[in-house]
Design a protein around this motif. Sequence first.
Motif, mmCIF file in Angstrom:
data_model
loop_
_atom_site.group_PDB
_atom_site.id
_atom_site.type_symbol
_atom_site.label_atom_id
_atom_site.label_comp_id
_atom_site.label_asym_id
_atom_site.label_seq_id
_atom_site.Cartn_x
_atom_site.Cartn_y
_atom_site.Cartn_z
ATOM 1 N N PRO A 104 4.640 4.266 1.881
ATOM 2 C CA PRO A 104 4.665 5.784 2.266
ATOM 3 C C PRO A 104 4.029 6.277 2.563
ATOM 4 N N VAL A 105 3.882 7.111 3.876
ATOM 5 C CA VAL A 105 2.592 7.632 4.430
ATOM 6 C C VAL A 105 2.284 9.241 3.764
ATOM 7 N N THR A 106 1.815 9.621 2.651
ATOM 8 C CA THR A 106 1.964 11.375 2.421
ATOM 9 C C THR A 106 0.162 11.821 2.315
ATOM 10 N N GLN A 107 0.165 12.828 1.926
ATOM 11 C CA GLN A 107 -1.013 14.220 2.012
ATOM 12 C C GLN A 107 -1.792 13.855 0.570
ATOM 13 N N GLY A 108 -2.861 13.964 0.887
ATOM 14 C CA GLY A 108 -3.914 13.885 -0.281
ATOM 15 C C GLY A 108 -4.360 15.859 0.042
ATOM 16 N N PHE A 109 -4.478 16.168 -0.743
ATOM 17 C CA PHE A 109 -5.303 17.872 -1.476
ATOM 18 C C PHE A 109 -3.843 19.100 -1.389
ATOM 19 N N ILE A 110 -2.424 18.767 -1.135
ATOM 20 C CA ILE A 110 -2.053 19.341 -1.077
ATOM 21 C C ILE A 110 -0.647 19.351 -2.358
ATOM 22 N N GLY A 111 0.349 19.898 -2.475
ATOM 23 C CA GLY A 111 1.032 20.528 -3.046
ATOM 24 C C GLY A 111 1.892 21.797 -3.270
ATOM 25 N N VAL A 112 2.946 21.677 -4.621
ATOM 26 C CA VAL A 112 4.150 23.005 -3.880
ATOM 27 C C VAL A 112 4.185 23.535 -5.944
ATOM 28 N N THR A 113 4.935 25.040 -5.265
ATOM 29 C CA THR A 113 4.607 25.285 -6.625
ATOM 30 C C THR A 113 6.144 24.497 -7.238
ATOM 31 N N ARG A 114 6.937 25.347 -8.648
ATOM 32 C CA ARG A 114 8.313 24.348 -8.446
ATOM 33 C C ARG A 114 9.118 25.673 -7.367
ATOM 34 N N SER A 115 8.608 26.750 -7.431
ATOM 35 C CA SER A 115 9.356 27.981 -6.410
ATOM 36 C C SER A 115 9.277 27.670 -5.018
ATOM 37 N N GLY A 116 8.679 26.299 -4.620
ATOM 38 C CA GLY A 116 8.187 25.803 -3.250
ATOM 39 C C GLY A 116 7.005 26.569 -2.844
ATOM 40 N N THR A 164 8.196 11.383 -13.237
ATOM 41 C CA THR A 164 8.957 10.768 -13.186
ATOM 42 C C THR A 164 9.502 11.169 -11.836
ATOM 43 N N ARG A 165 8.789 12.494 -11.101
ATOM 44 C CA ARG A 165 9.022 11.798 -9.658
ATOM 45 C C ARG A 165 8.466 10.834 -8.434
ATOM 46 N N LEU A 166 7.922 11.043 -9.234
ATOM 47 C CA LEU A 166 7.018 10.040 -7.767
ATOM 48 C C LEU A 166 7.779 9.010 -7.702
ATOM 49 N N PRO A 167 7.728 7.950 -9.178
ATOM 50 C CA PRO A 167 8.180 6.599 -8.869
ATOM 51 C C PRO A 167 9.363 6.573 -8.084
ATOM 52 N N GLU A 168 10.731 7.958 -8.160
ATOM 53 C CA GLU A 168 11.357 7.526 -8.116
ATOM 54 C C GLU A 168 11.276 8.071 -6.198
ATOM 55 N N VAL A 169 10.146 8.474 -5.298
ATOM 56 C CA VAL A 169 10.341 8.059 -4.375
ATOM 57 C C VAL A 169 9.324 7.377 -4.003
ATOM 58 N N ILE A 170 8.938 6.614 -4.435
ATOM 59 C CA ILE A 170 7.505 6.102 -3.764
ATOM 60 C C ILE A 170 8.812 4.540 -4.414
ATOM 61 N N MET A 171 8.790 4.194 -5.088
ATOM 62 C CA MET A 171 9.489 2.698 -5.322
ATOM 63 C C MET A 171 9.929 2.559 -4.640
ATOM 64 N N PRO A 172 12.022 2.930 -3.871
ATOM 65 C CA PRO A 172 12.654 2.803 -3.823
ATOM 66 C C PRO A 172 12.274 2.025 -2.355
ATOM 67 N N LEU A 173 11.024 2.979 -1.450
ATOM 68 C CA LEU A 173 10.355 2.204 -0.296
ATOM 69 C C LEU A 173 9.109 0.961 -0.579
ATOM 70 N N ILE A 174 9.143 1.193 -2.144
ATOM 71 C CA ILE A 174 8.180 -0.682 -2.259
ATOM 72 C C ILE A 174 9.002 -1.310 -2.124
ATOM 73 N N GLU A 175 9.670 -1.413 -2.870
ATOM 74 C CA GLU A 175 11.210 -2.298 -2.977
ATOM 75 C C GLU A 175 11.321 -3.147 -1.322
ATOM 76 N N GLN A 176 11.835 -1.784 -0.837
ATOM 77 C CA GLN A 176 11.864 -2.436 0.928
ATOM 78 C C GLN A 176 10.993 -2.130 1.505
ATOM 79 N N PRO A 233 0.518 -1.183 -0.226
ATOM 80 C CA PRO A 233 -0.016 0.548 -0.181
ATOM 81 C C PRO A 233 1.421 1.645 0.510
ATOM 82 N N ILE A 234 0.289 2.226 -0.970
ATOM 83 C CA ILE A 234 0.708 3.725 -0.220
ATOM 84 C C ILE A 234 -0.026 4.719 0.056
ATOM 85 N N VAL A 235 0.019 4.909 0.872
ATOM 86 C CA VAL A 235 -1.270 5.743 2.136
ATOM 87 C C VAL A 235 -1.112 7.166 1.551
#
Length: 465
Positions: free
Chosen positions: A187-199, A171-183, A32-34
């Motif tokens: 992964p526990v993350t947030q709905g609703f929120i994101g971030v602009t390129r400038s942070g 590109t970013r999502l698999p980079e962040v999530i897949m290593p965790l799944i393999e281990q 699962p990815i939560v």
Amino acid sequence: MIVMKFGGTSTQDAHAVENVVKIVKARLDRKPIVVISAIAQATNMLERAGRLAADGRTGDARSALLALFERHIAMTDALIKDQQRCQNLRKTISASLGELEEMIKGLAILRELTPRALDTIYSYGELLSSRIVAVALEENGVASRWIDTREFMVTDDRYNSASPDMELLETRLPEVIMPLIEQRTVPVTQGFIGVTRSGHRTTMGRESSDYSASVIGSVLGVEDIQIWTDVDGILTSDPTVVASPKKVKTLSFAEAFDLSYFGAKVLHPKTILPAVERNVPIHVYNSRRSELSGSLITSMNSSGTPLVKSIAYKRNMAILAVVPKHRYGQYIFWDHVYNILTKHGASASLTASSEYGLSIVLDQSHELPSIVQGLKEVGSVDLEEGKGIISMVGSNIRAVPKFMERLFRSVSEYPVAAISFGASPSSLCIVVDDHSVPGAVTSLHREFFDTVESDEFEELRHLPS
Ligand code: ADP
Ligand code: ASP
Ligand code: MG
């Protein structure tokens, strides 16, 4: 892999989070990815604190924040027995409160709450609830990692209704999530929120955690996107309006899209499209009764027989009837009308047209006076507020025996101001007075569901509380 999204009522207190832990733990073999929403009412309380501060009422704003933070602290104390973990989490929560208190002072000086500032304030709700869930999983022996959506959910800068940059996400999502799944780490993350390129923090629209889950699940190509909420699945209508709704076992993507688009709160309207694009099924489950089978939304249209599956509604709508001043070519008239709507960021929920006019049904929250002003350039405009849309949803509903006759008989006491039928093969919409919506929905529900015989529906064993 599966995505499991838990809504606000599913994380509202320590008991609810214990339940989330149990549900996730029982599905570890599915990788699962939560995805977590803010605890119930947190987003509203954060917004309230922001607005109070911008009105100069810092004391009240602070009290609202303190009440909210006490809930998070109480949950932490009840859930986390390991002292070190508990202390760390408490520290994070207190640090967040400190940051928000500083912001509140700033808002009170500026006397304004910009959409950008509001998104930053909102983000604390999901950031904290997801941390609590991640630590509670660890506490219960589940290897988990808290991930800030900052790491992958890059969006545009339309604060309060941002859209993800899908290319970056790919590109970013698999980079962040897949290593965790393999281990074998959850992964526990947030709905609703994101971030602009400038942070800067962004949000994707109120109630959009379902959409976050669907985007994440679709990009990762998971087996199943699971929306865990407080009802047994998709019901034949809103349980707060009809007394005895039934559960709908399966829906096609088109049916679920129409239902959410026309107001069924159980799914955010943007949820379906990402899943359709990658053909990922969606389940809706009850987190309070995880043993139940929920509802399944897929590309299949399971029911061969035409059937009304559910009734949705949207309230606080307005009808704008526009009749062209001159005999423009029709396309010039329509073009002008749609340009005005686009200019005001308004999308029509429904339209009905004839050669000499166009009726547009819009949410009353749009800037109606400016829209009317703009439309007056091409025609006479009649604005009627206080309307509601009721949508009957089901694939091929046109073929339901005596459909129209039954529909109109059910709403005969309520004047119908407009009808839209044909734009989507899976829905028919009528517009009635806003105050008639509950009565008309109840009456339609009685007609189409009280005696329906189909194994597409299941009686609810427990009525929603
Ligand atoms: P969450 O916090 O889990 O996202 P929501 O409150 O957003 O939950 O959505 C679930 C609620 O949607 C239910 O409690 C129910 O009152 C409402 N709802 C409205 N229409 C429907 C429907 N057709 N089927 C199921 N729930 C519905
Ligand atoms: N917490 C956010 C809201 O209340 C997002 C969500 O619940 O889906 O709008
Ligand atoms: Mg929701």
